[in-house]
Scaffold this motif. Structure first.
Motif, PDB file in Angstrom:
ATOM      1  N   GLN A   1       0.909  -1.510  -0.234  1.00 19.64           N
ATOM      2  CA  GLN A   1      -0.222   0.029  -0.298  1.00 19.64           C
ATOM      3  C   GLN A   1       1.097   1.088  -0.073  1.00 19.64           C
TER       4      GLN A   1
ATOM      5  N   SER B   1      -3.964   0.881  -1.786  1.00 21.19           N
ATOM      6  CA  SER B   1      -4.428   0.249  -0.807  1.00 21.19           C
ATOM      7  C   SER B   1      -4.760  -1.551  -0.765  1.00 21.19           C
ATOM      8  N   THR B   2      -4.853  -2.489   0.227  1.00 22.60           N
ATOM      9  CA  THR B   2      -4.766  -3.901  -0.170  1.00 22.60           C
ATOM     10  C   THR B   2      -6.313  -3.916  -0.573  1.00 22.60           C
TER      11      THR B   2
ATOM     12  N   HIS C   1      -9.240  -5.757  -0.693  1.00 22.78           N
ATOM     13  CA  HIS C   1      -9.916  -6.023   0.308  1.00 22.78           C
ATOM     14  C   HIS C   1     -11.121  -6.371   0.744  1.00 22.78           C
ATOM     15  N   LEU C   2     -11.630  -4.660   0.237  1.00 17.94           N
ATOM     16  CA  LEU C   2     -12.549  -4.265   0.024  1.00 17.94           C
ATOM     17  C   LEU C   2     -13.465  -4.569  -1.589  1.00 17.94           C
TER      18      LEU C   2
ATOM     19  N   GLN D   1     -11.752  -2.340  -3.687  1.00 11.52           N
ATOM     20  CA  GLN D   1     -11.894  -1.166  -4.373  1.00 11.52           C
ATOM     21  C   GLN D   1     -10.833  -0.653  -4.442  1.00 11.52           C
TER      22      GLN D   1
ATOM     23  N   VAL E   1     -11.298   3.545   2.665  1.00 13.28           N
ATOM     24  CA  VAL E   1     -10.984   2.320   1.865  1.00 13.28           C
ATOM     25  C   VAL E   1      -9.586   1.848   2.299  1.00 13.28           C
ATOM     26  N   GLN E   2      -8.777   2.651   2.265  1.00 12.52           N
ATOM     27  CA  GLN E   2      -7.055   2.288   2.368  1.00 12.52           C
ATOM     28  C   GLN E   2      -6.900   1.519   3.760  1.00 12.52           C
TER      29      GLN E   2
ATOM     30  N   SER F   1      -9.971  -1.936   4.766  1.00 10.21           N
ATOM     31  CA  SER F   1      -9.583  -2.684   3.602  1.00 10.21           C
ATOM     32  C   SER F   1      -7.898  -3.462   4.698  1.00 10.21           C
ATOM     33  N   ARG F   2      -7.457  -2.692   4.997  1.00 10.90           N
ATOM     34  CA  ARG F   2      -6.002  -2.901   5.493  1.00 10.90           C
ATOM     35  C   ARG F   2      -6.655  -3.755   6.886  1.00 10.90           C
TER      36      ARG F   2
ATOM     37  N   VAL G   1     -17.477  -5.733   6.548  1.00 11.04           N
ATOM     38  CA  VAL G   1     -17.505  -5.130   5.515  1.00 11.04           C
ATOM     39  C   VAL G   1     -18.995  -5.179   4.398  1.00 11.04           C
TER      40      VAL G   1
END
Length: 377
Positions: free
Chosen positions: A270, A292-293, A295-296, A298, A338-339, A342-343, A366
């Motif tokens: 990230q 970002s990762t 995981h969303l 996004q 979001v970042q 998501s992390r 989520v």
């Protein structure tokens, strides 16, 4: 602003082409400098959640995206054995669909066609060799010899952004999270009609994502050493070893993975540019500013939102500096939220200790994040 601008977009990925289309459709002169020799994107597939599809509607390519991909509405959660634990309907933004899975090369073709049709110029195998911002414009020279004066230069050049290094040096190098993505494209199983995610007491997550009527991808996240790279001759076997504890649809998909060359491996990193995202008339957007990762789901959605909001900000502001200030004021809080979430989800799913701040974020979960993200940006 009503006067047409001259804009250089550095990077012809998802965000850069979205911006090029949005600006060219408004009558601005747009050049896109892309380092690759073609836009057949590397990687496998991508999820376009409803907020990303709303942007696709705004730039006129929603129907093309849906035709090339696979529309879906329900997220299925399974335990590692493959037993369904929950089926979660996904929210919509306005009248945009809930989600669309699409192959990255197909999306690149759709966006490139839209940008060129709108009048943007795409320049391949080139990057910025030098630029000078004198406060009223940017003199830029590309490595292919092209030289022009621009009102604005936008860096949509990814997590490894060369433009970011020019602006800030090594201050915002990508931060490796300790985890990596393994992905491989496979024939779509008929029962995979939306994302199927398997997670549980294993320190890993695996999912199946439909990306067309014919195709899906198998993705998995594992902790990996920073210097690890899959063995080119054994990548499929190494993936199978890591997914040995999974059954059900994940195991069925894994049985089809026989070609090591088909396995795509990428470290999850990230980037957080803490200083203003613009220096004079040069601005960073998308992963160059706030990677970002995944995981969303996004990352690309945040990039296309950045693009559309930047075009709207240029419409509304009296000049470029005012537009950039207004754009960042709108985009930074959402992208940073979001970042951070998501992390936090990455840590939660892999059993990594979370901070008190991350615990507060995780209370929304989520599904809650999905409902927030279909609100106006």
């Amino acid at each position: 602003m009503t006067t047409p601008l001259r804009v250089l977009v550095h990077g012809g990925g998802i965000g850069g082409l979205t911006l090029a289309t949005a600006l060219a459709r408004r009558g601005h002169h747009v050049d896109v400098a892309e380092l690759r020799d073609e836009l057949e994107a590397l990687g496998v597939g991508i999820i376009q959640p409803s907020n990303a599809l709303h942007v696709m509607r705004e730039i006129g390519v929603l129907d093309e995206c849906l035709a090339a991909g696979f529309e879906w509405e329900v997220l299925t959660i399974c335990d590692p054995a493959g037993t369904t634990l929950a089926q979660i309907p996904q929210p919509r933004m306005g009248d945009a669909p809930s989600n669309n899975g699409i192959p990255r090369p197909a999306l690149a073709r759709v966006l490139a066609a839209a940008a060129t049709s709108a009048g943007a110029g795409l320049r391949f195998e080139t990057t910025v060799s030098e630029f000078t911002d004198d406060g009223t414009g940017v003199e830029a020279t590309l490595t292919d010899g092209h030289h022009d004066r621009y009102d604005l230069v936008v860096g949509f050049d990814g997590i490894g952004s060369p433009l970011r290094r020019r602006l800030y040096g090594d201050a915002y190098a990508p931060e490796y999270t300790g985890f990596a993505n393994w992905r491989v494209t496979l024939p779509r199983s008929p029962e995979v009609k939306g994302v199927v995610m398997s997670t549980g007491n294993l320190a890993a997550k695996a999912l199946l994502t439909p990306i067309s009527e014919e195709l899906m991808y198998l993705g998995a996240v594992f902790a990996e050493a920073e210097d690890f790279r899959p063995d080119p001759d054994r990548a499929h076997e190494q993936l199978r070893e890591r997914l040995a504890g999974f059954g059900g649809p994940i195991a069925e998909a894994l049985a089809q993975v026989t070609d090591p060359a088909a396995v795509v491996y990428s470290r999850i990193s990230q980037v957080t540019v803490e200083e203003p995202w613009h220096v004079g008339r040069v601005v960073l957007a998308g992963d160059a500013a706030h990677a970002s990762t995944p995981h969303l789901a996004q990352g690309a959605a945040m990039a296309v939102e950045d693009a559309l909001v930047l075009a709207e900000s240029l419409d509304a502001a009296p000049d470029v500096p005012a537009a950039l200030t207004a754009w960042e004021a709108r985009r930074r809080p959402r992208a940073m939220w979001v970042q951070s979430l998501s992390r936090a989800v990455l840590k939660q799913e892999t059993g990594t200790p979370t901070t008190p701040e991350e615990d507060e974020l995780l209370k929304i979960g989520v599904p809650g994040a999905a409902h927030v993200l279909v609100q106006p940006y």
